[in-house]
Write a protein that holds these residues in place. Structure first.
Motif, PDB file in Angstrom:
ATOM      1  N   ARG A  78       0.834  -1.207   0.000  1.00  0.00           N
ATOM      2  CA  ARG A  78       0.000   0.000   0.000  1.00  0.00           C
ATOM      3  C   ARG A  78       0.862   1.248   0.000  1.00  0.00           C
ATOM      4  O   ARG A  78       0.570   2.224  -0.671  1.00  0.00           O
ATOM      5  CB  ARG A  78      -0.912   0.010   1.231  1.00  0.00           C
ATOM      6  CG  ARG A  78      -2.270  -0.598   0.982  1.00  0.00           C
ATOM      7  CD  ARG A  78      -3.267  -0.107   1.999  1.00  0.00           C
ATOM      8  NE  ARG A  78      -2.955  -0.560   3.339  1.00  0.00           N
ATOM      9  CZ  ARG A  78      -3.329  -1.737   3.839  1.00  0.00           C
ATOM     10  NH1 ARG A  78      -4.026  -2.555   3.104  1.00  0.00           N
ATOM     11  NH2 ARG A  78      -3.007  -2.083   5.062  1.00  0.00           N
ATOM     12  N   SER A  95     -13.267   5.464 -13.868  1.00  0.00           N
ATOM     13  CA  SER A  95     -12.160   5.240 -12.949  1.00  0.00           C
ATOM     14  C   SER A  95     -12.076   6.254 -11.819  1.00  0.00           C
ATOM     15  O   SER A  95     -11.231   6.141 -10.950  1.00  0.00           O
ATOM     16  CB  SER A  95     -10.838   5.221 -13.714  1.00  0.00           C
ATOM     17  OG  SER A  95     -10.755   4.042 -14.465  1.00  0.00           O
ATOM     18  N   ASN A  97     -14.128   8.329  -8.679  1.00  0.00           N
ATOM     19  CA  ASN A  97     -15.307   8.220  -7.806  1.00  0.00           C
ATOM     20  C   ASN A  97     -16.314   9.310  -8.171  1.00  0.00           C
ATOM     21  O   ASN A  97     -16.011  10.490  -8.080  1.00  0.00           O
ATOM     22  CB  ASN A  97     -14.855   8.367  -6.360  1.00  0.00           C
ATOM     23  CG  ASN A  97     -15.979   8.130  -5.377  1.00  0.00           C
ATOM     24  OD1 ASN A  97     -17.158   8.171  -5.747  1.00  0.00           O
ATOM     25  ND2 ASN A  97     -15.628   7.889  -4.141  1.00  0.00           N
TER      26      ASN A  97
ATOM     27  N   TYR B 217     -13.510   2.746  -9.978  1.00  0.00           N
ATOM     28  CA  TYR B 217     -12.947   3.793  -9.131  1.00  0.00           C
ATOM     29  C   TYR B 217     -12.372   3.224  -7.837  1.00  0.00           C
ATOM     30  O   TYR B 217     -11.470   3.808  -7.244  1.00  0.00           O
ATOM     31  CB  TYR B 217     -13.985   4.890  -8.854  1.00  0.00           C
ATOM     32  CG  TYR B 217     -15.090   4.507  -7.907  1.00  0.00           C
ATOM     33  CD1 TYR B 217     -14.904   4.627  -6.539  1.00  0.00           C
ATOM     34  CD2 TYR B 217     -16.301   4.028  -8.369  1.00  0.00           C
ATOM     35  CE1 TYR B 217     -15.912   4.272  -5.658  1.00  0.00           C
ATOM     36  CE2 TYR B 217     -17.307   3.678  -7.507  1.00  0.00           C
ATOM     37  CZ  TYR B 217     -17.113   3.799  -6.149  1.00  0.00           C
ATOM     38  OH  TYR B 217     -18.099   3.450  -5.284  1.00  0.00           O
ATOM     39  N   LYS B 222      -7.424   1.875  -4.756  1.00  0.00           N
ATOM     40  CA  LYS B 222      -6.419   0.906  -4.318  1.00  0.00           C
ATOM     41  C   LYS B 222      -5.061   1.248  -4.899  1.00  0.00           C
ATOM     42  O   LYS B 222      -4.039   1.170  -4.223  1.00  0.00           O
ATOM     43  CB  LYS B 222      -6.816  -0.504  -4.746  1.00  0.00           C
ATOM     44  CG  LYS B 222      -7.873  -1.132  -3.885  1.00  0.00           C
ATOM     45  CD  LYS B 222      -8.102  -2.567  -4.342  1.00  0.00           C
ATOM     46  CE  LYS B 222      -9.338  -3.149  -3.656  1.00  0.00           C
ATOM     47  NZ  LYS B 222      -9.843  -4.319  -4.390  1.00  0.00           N
ATOM     48  N   CYS B 226      -4.661   3.500  -0.897  1.00  0.00           N
ATOM     49  CA  CYS B 226      -5.626   3.671   0.204  1.00  0.00           C
ATOM     50  C   CYS B 226      -5.772   2.372   0.986  1.00  0.00           C
ATOM     51  O   CYS B 226      -5.701   1.284   0.426  1.00  0.00           O
ATOM     52  CB  CYS B 226      -7.002   4.047  -0.347  1.00  0.00           C
ATOM     53  SG  CYS B 226      -7.069   5.660  -1.081  1.00  0.00           S
ATOM     54  N   THR B 227      -6.008   2.501   2.290  1.00  0.00           N
ATOM     55  CA  THR B 227      -6.283   1.308   3.093  1.00  0.00           C
ATOM     56  C   THR B 227      -7.710   0.851   2.826  1.00  0.00           C
ATOM     57  O   THR B 227      -8.538   1.613   2.338  1.00  0.00           O
ATOM     58  CB  THR B 227      -6.163   1.625   4.588  1.00  0.00           C
ATOM     59  OG1 THR B 227      -7.069   2.682   4.888  1.00  0.00           O
ATOM     60  CG2 THR B 227      -4.760   2.038   4.951  1.00  0.00           C
ATOM     61  N   ARG B 230     -10.283   2.995   4.541  1.00  0.00           N
ATOM     62  CA  ARG B 230     -10.490   4.272   3.879  1.00  0.00           C
ATOM     63  C   ARG B 230     -11.352   4.101   2.619  1.00  0.00           C
ATOM     64  O   ARG B 230     -12.232   4.905   2.337  1.00  0.00           O
ATOM     65  CB  ARG B 230      -9.132   4.859   3.504  1.00  0.00           C
ATOM     66  CG  ARG B 230      -9.224   6.281   3.027  1.00  0.00           C
ATOM     67  CD  ARG B 230      -7.886   6.814   2.573  1.00  0.00           C
ATOM     68  NE  ARG B 230      -8.085   8.201   2.214  1.00  0.00           N
ATOM     69  CZ  ARG B 230      -7.896   9.204   3.040  1.00  0.00           C
ATOM     70  NH1 ARG B 230      -7.471   8.998   4.251  1.00  0.00           N
ATOM     71  NH2 ARG B 230      -8.126  10.444   2.654  1.00  0.00           N
ATOM     72  N   ARG B 234     -14.635   6.209   2.767  1.00  0.00           N
ATOM     73  CA  ARG B 234     -14.547   7.431   1.969  1.00  0.00           C
ATOM     74  C   ARG B 234     -15.090   7.245   0.560  1.00  0.00           C
ATOM     75  O   ARG B 234     -15.539   8.186  -0.063  1.00  0.00           O
ATOM     76  CB  ARG B 234     -13.078   7.884   1.852  1.00  0.00           C
ATOM     77  CG  ARG B 234     -12.467   8.306   3.143  1.00  0.00           C
ATOM     78  CD  ARG B 234     -12.975   9.694   3.531  1.00  0.00           C
ATOM     79  NE  ARG B 234     -12.449  10.062   4.822  1.00  0.00           N
ATOM     80  CZ  ARG B 234     -11.342  10.797   4.984  1.00  0.00           C
ATOM     81  NH1 ARG B 234     -10.675  11.225   3.957  1.00  0.00           N
ATOM     82  NH2 ARG B 234     -10.926  11.091   6.196  1.00  0.00           N
ATOM     83  N   HIS B 235     -14.965   6.030   0.039  1.00  0.00           N
ATOM     84  CA  HIS B 235     -15.314   5.854  -1.377  1.00  0.00           C
ATOM     85  C   HIS B 235     -16.592   5.046  -1.577  1.00  0.00           C
ATOM     86  O   HIS B 235     -17.541   5.515  -2.166  1.00  0.00           O
ATOM     87  CB  HIS B 235     -14.161   5.182  -2.131  1.00  0.00           C
ATOM     88  CG  HIS B 235     -12.976   6.069  -2.302  1.00  0.00           C
ATOM     89  ND1 HIS B 235     -12.848   6.959  -3.329  1.00  0.00           N
ATOM     90  CD2 HIS B 235     -11.875   6.225  -1.549  1.00  0.00           C
ATOM     91  CE1 HIS B 235     -11.712   7.623  -3.218  1.00  0.00           C
ATOM     92  NE2 HIS B 235     -11.099   7.191  -2.135  1.00  0.00           N
ATOM     93  N   ARG B 238     -20.419   6.043   0.337  1.00  0.00           N
ATOM     94  CA  ARG B 238     -21.183   7.181  -0.166  1.00  0.00           C
ATOM     95  C   ARG B 238     -21.914   6.830  -1.463  1.00  0.00           C
ATOM     96  O   ARG B 238     -23.023   7.295  -1.701  1.00  0.00           O
ATOM     97  CB  ARG B 238     -20.227   8.350  -0.399  1.00  0.00           C
ATOM     98  CG  ARG B 238     -20.950   9.540  -0.921  1.00  0.00           C
ATOM     99  CD  ARG B 238     -20.309  10.823  -0.513  1.00  0.00           C
ATOM    100  NE  ARG B 238     -21.085  11.909  -1.059  1.00  0.00           N
ATOM    101  CZ  ARG B 238     -20.875  13.165  -0.804  1.00  0.00           C
ATOM    102  NH1 ARG B 238     -19.926  13.508   0.006  1.00  0.00           N
ATOM    103  NH2 ARG B 238     -21.620  14.080  -1.356  1.00  0.00           N
ATOM    104  N   ASN B 239     -21.274   6.004  -2.280  1.00  0.00           N
ATOM    105  CA  ASN B 239     -21.933   5.590  -3.520  1.00  0.00           C
ATOM    106  C   ASN B 239     -22.974   4.503  -3.269  1.00  0.00           C
ATOM    107  O   ASN B 239     -23.998   4.457  -3.935  1.00  0.00           O
ATOM    108  CB  ASN B 239     -20.893   5.068  -4.516  1.00  0.00           C
ATOM    109  CG  ASN B 239     -20.111   6.190  -5.146  1.00  0.00           C
ATOM    110  OD1 ASN B 239     -20.628   6.925  -5.964  1.00  0.00           O
ATOM    111  ND2 ASN B 239     -18.868   6.361  -4.716  1.00  0.00           N
TER     112      ASN B 239
END
Lengths: 522, 321
Positions: A78, A95, A97, B217, B222, B226-227, B230, B234-235, B238-239
């Protein structure tokens, strides 16, 4: 810098990447070329440590500056991702968000990779990088949501994201495939420039593509991949000009546009100088304008119309292929809809002989109903056309299957077929009612080069057998040159130039046409 | 901003239409309130007199105007059935005034429970890697969805009321007496309504999370390094919430209507029982008011859902502009 040794990946017994060995030096651009399913993307994901859960690394090592990536923990990987290795993906539309502002998505790279960072400083850096990828209005892009940007802009934003921390290695997986040709060229030029500009240590690029010409233009070295293994690698020019492996030769041969004009009818007087007034017209279009409805601004606003096709006139002759080129948004699809009679908001005159036109679509994956068999799908147009006898329908379906080389596929479902086979079925579906005119909207754009060649051959074969005419819509000048007798170039709803394929390719009059030809790199 | 203004305007227009519909439907449906009130003592003269007294002799538009004017001032008319004293019928607002807050509290409580339970289970479920656990979640939620609230209510009364003695079934505590006791009692009927809805919400959310997890996305996130946590918070979330919001809108409407049955099971003096009895006795002023209340409540909820939608999904806003 990057050294992949004997790297193998398998998914459920099946080997996807087969003892791959590849080296990328400092500042070098290496192209990984092959058709879809050859294992290119899996190799890239393997380097990133992002293989899907079902995939398993079976052997090998991936050394980045002599550290084995495969031995690293998830946490270590990571930390590496986004900092030392970055990746750009094929699909700029999906790709990013959709619910997060572009700027925030870029800022996240800092949030992930540095314990403490100054927000203002990071923002300035982001704005600067956005400018460097050609997004001059960087503040606006920063504050936009992805859907407010065009495909090209999104891909630039993606590249900016990947470049933010100046990675040692950039993996670009078909970064321009989904974009218009002119944008494609800009993006690749920009990548080259960015690579050069980074002072000190140079960035290396692993460039994944199915487009050989693109790879030759852009890469130092090329590796050709087939069924998970590299069959040939070497200097880009050497691989292209003197391919040693059979498969490479096949790939290069299949690239459209190596010949100018169509050889098929070269000595046939149907085409060529015989384009005189006496020839039979299949369709005659004069002064055609097509509109689409604007979204109403308020409940009480009047409905306004936007002109998508602006005063277009042309004829389509019997047994010819008329090409229609232009970038996306130029009105190609609106024109084809108007010709089919799907769009009611049309002004002008369309004269047709007898039967209506049929259509072949771009996407063979979604244009066939997955819950019916191939036999049923082929039969349906006949039913709609009022062919009563079931035996007659069955006979014609079987004949058509034979002609499209799909004999015995009656009871298969679209899901069991490859993209090329599905496109054959689409063609069969369009031709089974024996129309005089077929409109083909980017029929080969979604296919691999070798399949592309087969499909185009099939279309020409069917033309000779059935004596039909095509309107062939494409953004790809190479495909056009191979398929078409005449070409019309479309821009902002108007036809700005038309003529025989030889004329247009040899002596383009309009700047725009030159640009299109130039962007095709041949 | 335009998006929100537009939604507000739509709300106002819809509310107006609903008021017209509620009023006129009750003028059309068969059954005569006057005949019903007088019963066996009905004579043509008496009927005529009562009609005049109630204002039923005037033309419909005039009556609508009078009614809507009253509604705007908080006067919903007088019941045909319940009397205040010997001379006067009881006003609808007095009749409902006591019961409405009870039903509203019940609906809000069960909504909060649905959201908390649904989100908690949905997120845990989506994150669980074990196949067995996944199947267990599947069976439990499937079962919970299938059980109707009133039956669940009976089970809850039996288990929490009679065995565990956490509340006394049938002993409703008014908020005038004890606020804590009031909530302590309402929590159980609210739970009965929340269980099937939260099971559905959990399923929705879990499926949405899994679907979003496979999108491009997320791969991009990744590749940034990002962990997992997260990426989830965060991603993905919300979607993934977007389809759940739509679903919650319909759930809230169902909760408002569903409280009618559950109130009966738990002997809660909400508007549920009043509505049923008023319909059967053609006590139109009461029915009109209750229907108007339910319609308004549902519309306002949809309005809020639309607004939340616009906040969560930026694409919605620009589509409407």
């Amino acid at each position: 810098m990057l050294q992949i040794n004997n790297f193998s990946v398998g998914i459920k017994e099946k080997i996807i990447v087969d003892s791959l060995t590849l080296e990328i030096g400092d500042g070098e651009v290496v192209g990984l070329v092959g058709e879809s399913g050859s294992g290119k993307s899996m190799t890239a994901l393997g380097i990133m440590g992002l293989l899907p859960h079902t995939a398993e690394v079976m052997s090998g090592e991936i050394l980045l500056d002599s550290e084995n990536l495969l031995a690293k923990s998830a946490q270590e990987m990571r930390n590496l991702r986004g900092r030392d290795i970055s990746m750009i993906f094929q699909e700029p539309m999906t790709s990013l968000n959709p619910t997060m502002k572009v700027g925030k998505q870029l800022m996240e790279v800092f949030a992930v990779h540095s314990d403490k960072y100054l927000k203002d400083e990071a923002k300035n850096k982001v704005l600067e990088v956005l400018k460097s990828v050609g997004l001059n209005d960087s503040q606006r892009v920063f504050d936009s949501y992805p859907h407010e940007l065009s495909g090209g802009m999104r891909q630039r934003a993606m590249i900016a994201m990947a470049m933010l921390l100046r990675p040692k290695l950039l993996i670009a997986d078909e970064p321009t495939t989904a974009l218009d040709v002119t944008v494609q060229k800009q993006i690749l030029d920009m990548l080259t420039e960015l690579k050069e500009r980074e002072g000190g240590q140079k960035m290396s690029i692993l460039f994944i593509t199915h487009d050989l010409e693109l790879a030759r233009h852009f890469c130092d070295r090329i590796a050709v991949m087939k069924d998970g293994a590299i069959v040939e690698q070497g200097e880009a020019a050497r691989v292209m000009d003197e391919p040693s492996h059979e498969y490479t030769k096949k790939l290069i041969e299949a690239v459209p546009g190596r010949r100018t004009g169509r050889k098929h009818h070269a000595d046939n007087n149907i085409v060529g100088s015989s384009r005189d007034a006496k020839r039979d017209k299949v369709m005659s279009v004069s002064g055609l304008s097509a509109y689409y409805k604007n979204k109403r601004k308020g409940v009480f606003d009047r409905q306004t119309l936007m002109k998508a096709v602006d005063d277009v006139s042309f004829d389509v002759y019997k047994v010819e292929v008329l090409g229609l080129v232009g970038e996306s948004g130029c009105g190609k699809t609106s024109l084809s809809k108007a010709l089919l009679g799907v769009n009611p908001d049309v002004r002008g005159n369309i004269e047709r002989k007898s039967t209506s036109a049929r259509m072949i679509f771009q996407d063979p994956y979604s244009s066939l109903n997955p819950s019916y068999t191939i036999g049923w799908l082929l039969e349906e147009p006949l039913r709609a056309a009022g062919v009563r006898s079931a035996q007659e329908r069955q006979r014609r379906v079987n004949d058509m299957l034979k002609m499209i080389d799909m004999e015995g596929y009656n009871d298969r479902y679209p899901g069991e077929l490859s993209g090329g086979q599905r496109q054959r079925v689409s063609i069969g579906q369009a031709l089974i009612t024996e129309p005089e005119l077929v409109i083909a909207d980017e029929p080969v754009s979604a296919l691999d080069v070798t399949i592309q060649a087969q499909i185009m051959e099939l279309m020409l074969k069917m033309q000779e057998k059935m004596g039909l005419s095509y309107i062939f819509i494409s953004h790809d000048m190479n495909v056009i040159s191979q398929m078409c007798d005449r070409v019309m170039v479309m821009k902002s709803g108007s036809i700005i130039e038309s003529g025989s394929t030889e004329e247009i390719f040899a002596h383009p009059r309009e700047e725009y046409t030159k640009k299109l030809l130039d962007a095709a790199w041949r | 901003m335009k998006y929100f203004a537009k939604k507000t305007l739509t709300l106002i227009i819809t509310l107006f239409m609903i008021s017209i519909a509620t009023f006129f439907v009750f003028q059309i449906i068969p059954g005569d309130a006057v005949a019903n009130m007088l019963g066996t003592e009905a004579t043509p003269e008496r009927e005529e007199a009562l009609r005049q007294q109630l204002g039923l002799d005037k033309p419909i538009p005039v009556r609508y105007a009078a009614w809507i004017k009253g509604v705007a001032h908080g006067d919903f008319g007088r019941s045909y059935r319940y009397a205040e004293n010997m001379n006067e019928m009881m006003s609808v607002s007095r009749l409902i005034g006591d019961k409405l807050p009870v039903t509203l509290t019940l609906a809000v409580l069960s909504l909060i429970m649905t959201v908390i339970l649904g989100f908690f289970i949905g997120i845990v479920w989506a994150g669980c890697k074990s196949r067995t656990l996944d199947a267990v979640f599947g069976i439990i939620t499937q079962g919970a969805m299938a059980v109707p609230s009133f039956f669940l209510g009976i089970l809850i009364i039996f288990f929490f009321g009679i065995i565990l003695r956490m509340f006394t079934p049938g002993q409703y505590v008014s908020y005038h007496d004890s606020v804590a006791g009031f909530f302590g009692y309402l929590i159980f009927p609210a739970f009965a309504m929340a269980v099937p809805k939260s099971a559905m919400a959990a399923r929705f959310l879990r499926n949405a999370i899994l679907e979003q997890g496979g999108l491009d996305y997320v791969r991009t996130a990744k590749s940034k390094g990002c962990t997992d946590r997260r990426i989830m918070w965060r991603h993905i979330l919300r979607n993934a919430i977007i389809p759940v919001i739509t679903f919650m809108g319909t759930v809230i409407a169902e909760i408002v209507a569903g409280s009618i049955v559950v109130e009966q099971v738990f002997s809660v003096p909400g508007i549920g029982r009043l509505l049923v009895s008023s319909i059967s006795t053609r006590d139109f002023p009461v029915v009109q008011t209750l229907i108007l209340y339910i319609a308004v409540a549902v519309m306002v909820v949809y309005y809020i859902v639309d607004i939340v939608y616009g906040i969560v999904d930026p694409r919605m806003r620009s589509n409407e502009d």
